[in-house]
Design an enzyme around this catalytic site. Structure first.
Site, mmCIF file in Angstrom:
data_model
loop_
_atom_site.group_PDB
_atom_site.id
_atom_site.type_symbol
_atom_site.label_atom_id
_atom_site.label_comp_id
_atom_site.label_asym_id
_atom_site.label_seq_id
_atom_site.Cartn_x
_atom_site.Cartn_y
_atom_site.Cartn_z
ATOM 1 N N SER A 111 -9.694 -0.408 6.936
ATOM 2 C CA SER A 111 -9.121 -0.324 5.591
ATOM 3 C C SER A 111 -8.401 -1.565 5.089
ATOM 4 C CB SER A 111 -8.173 0.869 5.499
ATOM 5 O OG SER A 111 -8.928 2.044 5.422
ATOM 6 N N SER A 124 -9.684 2.056 2.796
ATOM 7 C CA SER A 124 -8.818 2.783 1.906
ATOM 8 C C SER A 124 -7.879 1.898 1.091
ATOM 9 C CB SER A 124 -7.976 3.774 2.702
ATOM 10 O OG SER A 124 -7.122 3.096 3.617
ATOM 11 N N LYS A 181 0.846 -1.199 0.000
ATOM 12 C CA LYS A 181 0.000 0.000 0.000
ATOM 13 C C LYS A 181 0.882 1.251 0.000
ATOM 14 C CE LYS A 181 -3.937 1.848 2.680
ATOM 15 N NZ LYS A 181 -4.737 1.660 3.919
HETATM 16 N N1 GLN Z 1 -12.974 4.055 5.964
HETATM 17 C C1 GLN Z 1 -12.458 4.487 7.225
HETATM 18 C C2 GLN Z 1 -12.162 5.950 7.186
HETATM 19 O O1 GLN Z 1 -12.409 6.551 6.183
HETATM 20 C C3 GLN Z 1 -11.255 3.678 7.590
HETATM 21 C C4 GLN Z 1 -9.983 4.175 7.035
HETATM 22 C C5 GLN Z 1 -8.814 3.327 7.380
HETATM 23 O O2 GLN Z 1 -8.941 2.284 8.025
HETATM 24 N N2 GLN Z 1 -7.647 3.799 7.006
HETATM 25 O O3 GLN Z 1 -11.721 6.513 8.139
#
Ligand code: GLN
Length: 509
Positions: free
Chosen positions: A179, A155, A80
């Protein structure tokens, strides 16, 4: 599709060790796959072809010289683009890090290198890991290989989509609110958020430091476990890193035994508002575990219903602090520096142009929640509720060894469907957030396709801190029973992305 691409990481590593395949052959196969399909999927932001092949050649030379190879030596992996990897741009999906190249490796990246894994490149993500769809990436969204019109989750949608599209056999993700698990859920892959402090955050671009946790993404439970053992373990460079032995996850994955295990179904996660196919596949998977010898109980975690608002106060507060460093002064984008502008003007312009809307929204919310006069009402209250959520977990884990729930309320939604409705987007993490707030171990495993849309459904397993091995016991038992029922891995049913657009054009000529 080249049959090498469908093999598991464990199997590829064994083939490389035995001499059946070389790491160069394996690496070339995945690079060719990326070339063929990534213009449709857009999982990668950067492909590091030369360095990947150089590493593969080094692993092959090691083998020829009779040196011992580690459990994943020579196997390609995608990382990532939130983790620092020397020599390649690290963007965090943001324009504000334009032209930024880290001068050191994240601890996890260094462990991949030290264990002879072959880093293929960096994968797409929502800007600074904020989102559930990869649509907030400054470089355009990733597409779900099951249906290119749909989101791959976020994400870390790039990492999970790369696995589902057979562009990589392994990947690294990070999980602040879901994410790793939410993209795994909607792409039919495996994603594990280790116990907070189990993996090092050193060199991982910070989103919300008390929640962020990197972890393994894979297509099978054993592959995730092998990667888990490579990347986890104490790191003196991360002050929150736990100085204890890594839980025996590979052994747990291989045992795949849930006989006599007490599994708690969380009453508050599921039911109304969840897609019927998600509910159905989740319930069926619980029955599969019961048939495999687990004892199923229902447990209540009454404060989980407050997890989402709690997260959306604590996380932005930490974001507002962590993102203050992007000011155009030291690295990354600098805008409006025409020689006469003041420092404040340059900072203003840089942040105005460099951050996308979602990042700005969270910086503003977080700054507000922390401001004097509001601190106790918002941030302070959220911290108290966070403690109540942790206590719910403690009470539940006194009654059972793991908790289970759907990983996401719905299957993959359409690209564009929720991007203008932040609250609808935030709902994608309804089930995953409690584990981040409490810091325990949590994972998503594929449990079937929803009958109404034919898209993957994820099964979430949550375990107490440093009991990550229990996730793998349950995940592997489920995988064993379900693949027997399906007659093969779930991903075998994913539509092949056949040819690239270019290949189709060439064919027409
Ligand atoms: N979708 C969640 C957010 O927007 C989680 C993001 C993540 O785990 N980096 O905060």
């Amino acid at each position: 599709m080249n049959p090498v691409l469908r093999r598991t990481a464990a199997d590829l590593a064994a083939a490389i060790r035995s001499g059946e395949l070389t790491s160069v052959e394996v690496t070339e196969a995945f690079l060719a796959r990326i070339e063929a399909v990534d213009d449709q999927v857009h999982a990668f932001l950067a492909v590091d072809r030369d360095r990947a092949l150089e590493t593969a050649r080094r692993v092959d030379a090691k083998r020829s010289a009779g040196q011992a190879l580690g459990p994943l030596a020579g196997v390609p992996i995608a990382v990532k683009d939130l983790l620092s990897y020397e020599g390649l741009p690290t963007t965090a999906g943001s324009r504000i890090l334009e032209n930024y190249r880290p001068v050191y490796n994240a601890t996890i990246v260094q462990r991949l290198i030290d264990n002879d894994l072959v880093i293929l490149g960096k994968t797409n993500l929502d800007e600074f890991a904020m989102g559930s769809s990869t649509e907030t990436s400054a470089f355009g969204p990733t597409h779900n290989p099951w249906d290119l019109e749909r989101i791959p989750g976020g994400s870390g949608g790039g990492s999970s989509a790369a696995l589902a599209a057979f562009e990589a056999p392994l990947a690294i993700g990070t999980d602040t609110g879901g994410s790793i698990r939410q993209p795994a859920s909607v792409t039919g892959t495996v994603g594990v958020k280790p116990t907070y402090g189990g993996t090092s955050r050193y060199g991982v671009i910070a989103m919300a430091s008390s929640l962020d946790q990197p972890g393994p993404c894979a297509r099978t439970v054993e592959d995730a476990a092998l990667l888990h053992e490579v990347i986890c373990g104490h790191d003196p460079l991360d002050s929150t890193s736990i100085d204890q032995p890594v839980p025996p996850v590979v052994e747990a994955a291989r045992r795949a035994d849930v006989r006599g295990m007490r599994i708690g179904v969380v009453r508050e996660l599921g039911g109304e508002g969840y897609a019927p196919g998600v509910e159905q596949r989740f319930r069926e998977a619980v029955e599969v575990l019961r048939e495999a010898g687990a004892e199923i109980v229902e447990v209540s975690c009454p404060h989980f219903v407050y997890a989402l608002p709690t997260y959306y106060l604590i996380m932005p507060a930490e974001v507002s602090s962590n993102l203050a460093r992007y000011d155009g002064m030291r690295y990354g984008l600098r805008s409006g520096d025409d020689g006469s502008a003041s420092v404040e003007q340059v900072m203003n312009r840089t942040r105005g142009e460099g951050f996308g809307e979602e990042a700005k929204r969270r910086i503003i919310l977080g700054t507000y929640a922390l401001s004097s006069g509001y601190y106790d009402a918002y941030y302070g209250s959220a911290q108290k509720v966070r403690t109540l959520i942790s206590r719910d977990f403690e009470a539940a884990f006194a009654q059972c060894e793991v908790l289970v729930s759907p990983a996401t309320p719905t299957t993959a939604f359409k690209l564009g469907e929720r991007i203008d409705d932040p609250l609808a987007m935030y709902m994608a993490d309804l089930c995953t957030i409690p584990s981040n707030l409490a810091g325990n171990a949590s994972a998503s495993f594929p449990c079937g396709l929803a009958p109404e849309d034919g898209l993957p459904v994820g099964f979430q397993v949550m375990a107490p801190p440093m009991a990550d091995d229990r996730l793998y016991r349950v995940g592997a038992a489920l995988e064993r029973a379900l693949t027997a029922r399906w007659g093969g891995p779930l991903l075998d049913r994913a539509p092949d992305l056949t040819r690239s657009v270019q290949a189709l054009v060439d064919e027409e000529k």
